[in-house]
Design a protein around this motif. Sequence first.
Motif, PDB file in Angstrom:
ATOM      1  N   ALA A   1     -13.381  11.628   5.714  1.00  0.00           N
ATOM      2  CA  ALA A   1     -12.294  11.047   6.441  1.00  0.00           C
ATOM      3  C   ALA A   1     -11.082  12.018   6.532  1.00  0.00           C
ATOM      4  O   ALA A   1     -11.109  13.071   5.870  1.00  0.00           O
ATOM      5  CB  ALA A   1     -11.791   9.715   5.504  1.00  0.00           C
ATOM      6  N   ASN A   2     -10.258  11.693   7.425  1.00  0.00           N
ATOM      7  CA  ASN A   2      -9.016  12.647   7.944  1.00  0.00           C
ATOM      8  C   ASN A   2      -8.153  12.485   6.838  1.00  0.00           C
ATOM      9  O   ASN A   2      -7.682  11.438   6.357  1.00  0.00           O
ATOM     10  CB  ASN A   2      -8.339  12.102   9.011  1.00  0.00           C
ATOM     11  CG  ASN A   2      -7.298  12.767   9.532  1.00  0.00           C
ATOM     12  OD1 ASN A   2      -6.608  13.635   8.464  1.00  0.00           O
ATOM     13  ND2 ASN A   2      -6.610  12.535  10.627  1.00  0.00           N
ATOM     14  N   PRO A   3      -7.832  13.536   5.936  1.00  0.00           N
ATOM     15  CA  PRO A   3      -7.217  13.420   4.560  1.00  0.00           C
ATOM     16  C   PRO A   3      -5.571  13.204   4.756  1.00  0.00           C
ATOM     17  O   PRO A   3      -4.896  13.075   3.909  1.00  0.00           O
ATOM     18  CB  PRO A   3      -7.278  14.713   4.086  1.00  0.00           C
ATOM     19  CG  PRO A   3      -7.737  15.835   5.013  1.00  0.00           C
ATOM     20  CD  PRO A   3      -8.598  14.900   6.253  1.00  0.00           C
TER      21      PRO A   3
ATOM     22  N   HIS B   1       1.042  -1.197   0.028  1.00  0.00           N
ATOM     23  CA  HIS B   1       0.020   0.116  -0.070  1.00  0.00           C
ATOM     24  C   HIS B   1       0.835   1.290  -0.100  1.00  0.00           C
ATOM     25  O   HIS B   1       2.084   1.150   0.245  1.00  0.00           O
ATOM     26  CB  HIS B   1      -0.893  -0.104   1.285  1.00  0.00           C
ATOM     27  CG  HIS B   1      -0.278   0.379   2.553  1.00  0.00           C
ATOM     28  ND1 HIS B   1       0.436  -0.624   3.502  1.00  0.00           N
ATOM     29  CD2 HIS B   1      -0.056   1.439   3.075  1.00  0.00           C
ATOM     30  CE1 HIS B   1       0.964   0.026   4.357  1.00  0.00           C
ATOM     31  NE2 HIS B   1       0.567   1.396   4.387  1.00  0.00           N
TER      32      HIS B   1
ATOM     33  N   ILE C   1     -11.832  12.067  -0.657  1.00  0.00           N
ATOM     34  CA  ILE C   1     -12.498  11.714   0.188  1.00  0.00           C
ATOM     35  C   ILE C   1     -12.961  12.680   1.205  1.00  0.00           C
ATOM     36  O   ILE C   1     -12.095  13.443   1.817  1.00  0.00           O
ATOM     37  CB  ILE C   1     -11.925  10.643   0.917  1.00  0.00           C
ATOM     38  CG1 ILE C   1     -11.887   9.298   0.253  1.00  0.00           C
ATOM     39  CG2 ILE C   1     -12.748  10.064   2.105  1.00  0.00           C
ATOM     40  CD1 ILE C   1     -10.690   8.146   0.684  1.00  0.00           C
TER      41      ILE C   1
ATOM     42  N   LYS D   1      -1.384  11.534   2.084  1.00  0.00           N
ATOM     43  CA  LYS D   1      -1.752  12.826   2.750  1.00  0.00           C
ATOM     44  C   LYS D   1      -2.406  13.903   1.567  1.00  0.00           C
ATOM     45  O   LYS D   1      -1.530  13.867   0.641  1.00  0.00           O
ATOM     46  CB  LYS D   1      -0.853  13.313   3.606  1.00  0.00           C
ATOM     47  CG  LYS D   1      -1.051  14.523   4.377  1.00  0.00           C
ATOM     48  CD  LYS D   1       0.135  15.133   5.037  1.00  0.00           C
ATOM     49  CE  LYS D   1       0.008  16.439   5.803  1.00  0.00           C
ATOM     50  NZ  LYS D   1       1.126  16.815   6.699  1.00  0.00           N
TER      51      LYS D   1
ATOM     52  N   GLN E   1       0.575   4.966   1.783  1.00  0.00           N
ATOM     53  CA  GLN E   1      -0.039   5.835   2.824  1.00  0.00           C
ATOM     54  C   GLN E   1       0.104   7.325   2.255  1.00  0.00           C
ATOM     55  O   GLN E   1       1.093   7.800   1.914  1.00  0.00           O
ATOM     56  CB  GLN E   1       0.706   5.669   4.227  1.00  0.00           C
ATOM     57  CG  GLN E   1       0.331   6.702   5.408  1.00  0.00           C
ATOM     58  CD  GLN E   1      -0.534   6.008   6.130  1.00  0.00           C
ATOM     59  OE1 GLN E   1      -0.708   4.898   6.469  1.00  0.00           O
ATOM     60  NE2 GLN E   1      -1.684   6.648   6.936  1.00  0.00           N
TER      61      GLN E   1
ATOM     62  N   LYS F   1      -4.479  10.732   6.797  1.00  0.00           N
ATOM     63  CA  LYS F   1      -4.048   9.424   6.952  1.00  0.00           C
ATOM     64  C   LYS F   1      -4.803   8.339   6.345  1.00  0.00           C
ATOM     65  O   LYS F   1      -5.945   7.758   6.422  1.00  0.00           O
ATOM     66  CB  LYS F   1      -4.289   8.809   8.462  1.00  0.00           C
ATOM     67  CG  LYS F   1      -3.509   9.637   9.431  1.00  0.00           C
ATOM     68  CD  LYS F   1      -3.352   9.105  11.011  1.00  0.00           C
ATOM     69  CE  LYS F   1      -2.461  10.176  11.714  1.00  0.00           C
ATOM     70  NZ  LYS F   1      -2.298   9.477  12.829  1.00  0.00           N
ATOM     71  N   LEU F   2      -4.617   8.436   4.882  1.00  0.00           N
ATOM     72  CA  LEU F   2      -5.461   7.428   4.096  1.00  0.00           C
ATOM     73  C   LEU F   2      -4.327   6.443   3.355  1.00  0.00           C
ATOM     74  O   LEU F   2      -3.376   6.901   3.039  1.00  0.00           O
ATOM     75  CB  LEU F   2      -5.989   8.196   2.889  1.00  0.00           C
ATOM     76  CG  LEU F   2      -7.075   9.051   3.261  1.00  0.00           C
ATOM     77  CD1 LEU F   2      -7.598   9.914   2.133  1.00  0.00           C
ATOM     78  CD2 LEU F   2      -8.293   8.359   3.883  1.00  0.00           C
ATOM     79  N   LYS F   3      -4.913   5.305   3.156  1.00  0.00           N
ATOM     80  CA  LYS F   3      -4.094   4.034   2.602  1.00  0.00           C
ATOM     81  C   LYS F   3      -4.611   3.521   1.271  1.00  0.00           C
ATOM     82  O   LYS F   3      -5.857   3.613   1.064  1.00  0.00           O
ATOM     83  CB  LYS F   3      -4.158   3.037   3.512  1.00  0.00           C
ATOM     84  CG  LYS F   3      -3.121   3.224   4.509  1.00  0.00           C
ATOM     85  CD  LYS F   3      -3.137   1.670   5.252  1.00  0.00           C
ATOM     86  CE  LYS F   3      -2.019   1.866   6.641  1.00  0.00           C
ATOM     87  NZ  LYS F   3      -2.047   0.804   7.522  1.00  0.00           N
ATOM     88  N   ILE F   4      -3.929   3.544   0.019  1.00  0.00           N
ATOM     89  CA  ILE F   4      -4.416   3.102  -1.221  1.00  0.00           C
ATOM     90  C   ILE F   4      -3.678   1.698  -1.306  1.00  0.00           C
ATOM     91  O   ILE F   4      -2.445   1.758  -1.194  1.00  0.00           O
ATOM     92  CB  ILE F   4      -4.064   4.011  -2.172  1.00  0.00           C
ATOM     93  CG1 ILE F   4      -4.664   5.464  -2.071  1.00  0.00           C
ATOM     94  CG2 ILE F   4      -4.373   3.388  -3.616  1.00  0.00           C
ATOM     95  CD1 ILE F   4      -4.335   6.198  -3.138  1.00  0.00           C
TER      96      ILE F   4
END
Length: 102
Positions: free
Chosen positions: A59-61, A34, A56, A38, A36, A63-66
């Motif tokens: 959601a908290n922008p 993945h 998104i 920001k 991580q 701390k996102l995972k792809i």
Amino acid sequence: MLTQKQKETPYVWVFKLATGEEIIARVTEETDTHYQIKAPLQMVMGQRGPQFGPFIMMANPDKLKINKAHVVADAGPVAELEGQYESITTGIALPQKSSIIT
């Protein structure tokens, strides 16, 4: 299978997802499975052509995972696009390159 050396984080990167979305984000961590990210923004079509929009909203922008399995293509952004992204996400306007006209 070829493996690529991972880049030094953080860095700005462009992703084309399997769902068709094209996003630009700052990668803060990368693993084998993945990214991580920001401050992701997606390209959306507006009345005046392509524009940035939120990727998104709920959601908290920071701390996102792809999942890499859902990334169809990825690449570094063109300089102009990266400058616009930096300006939007940091509030700092980068100077434009000067050119000499003869």
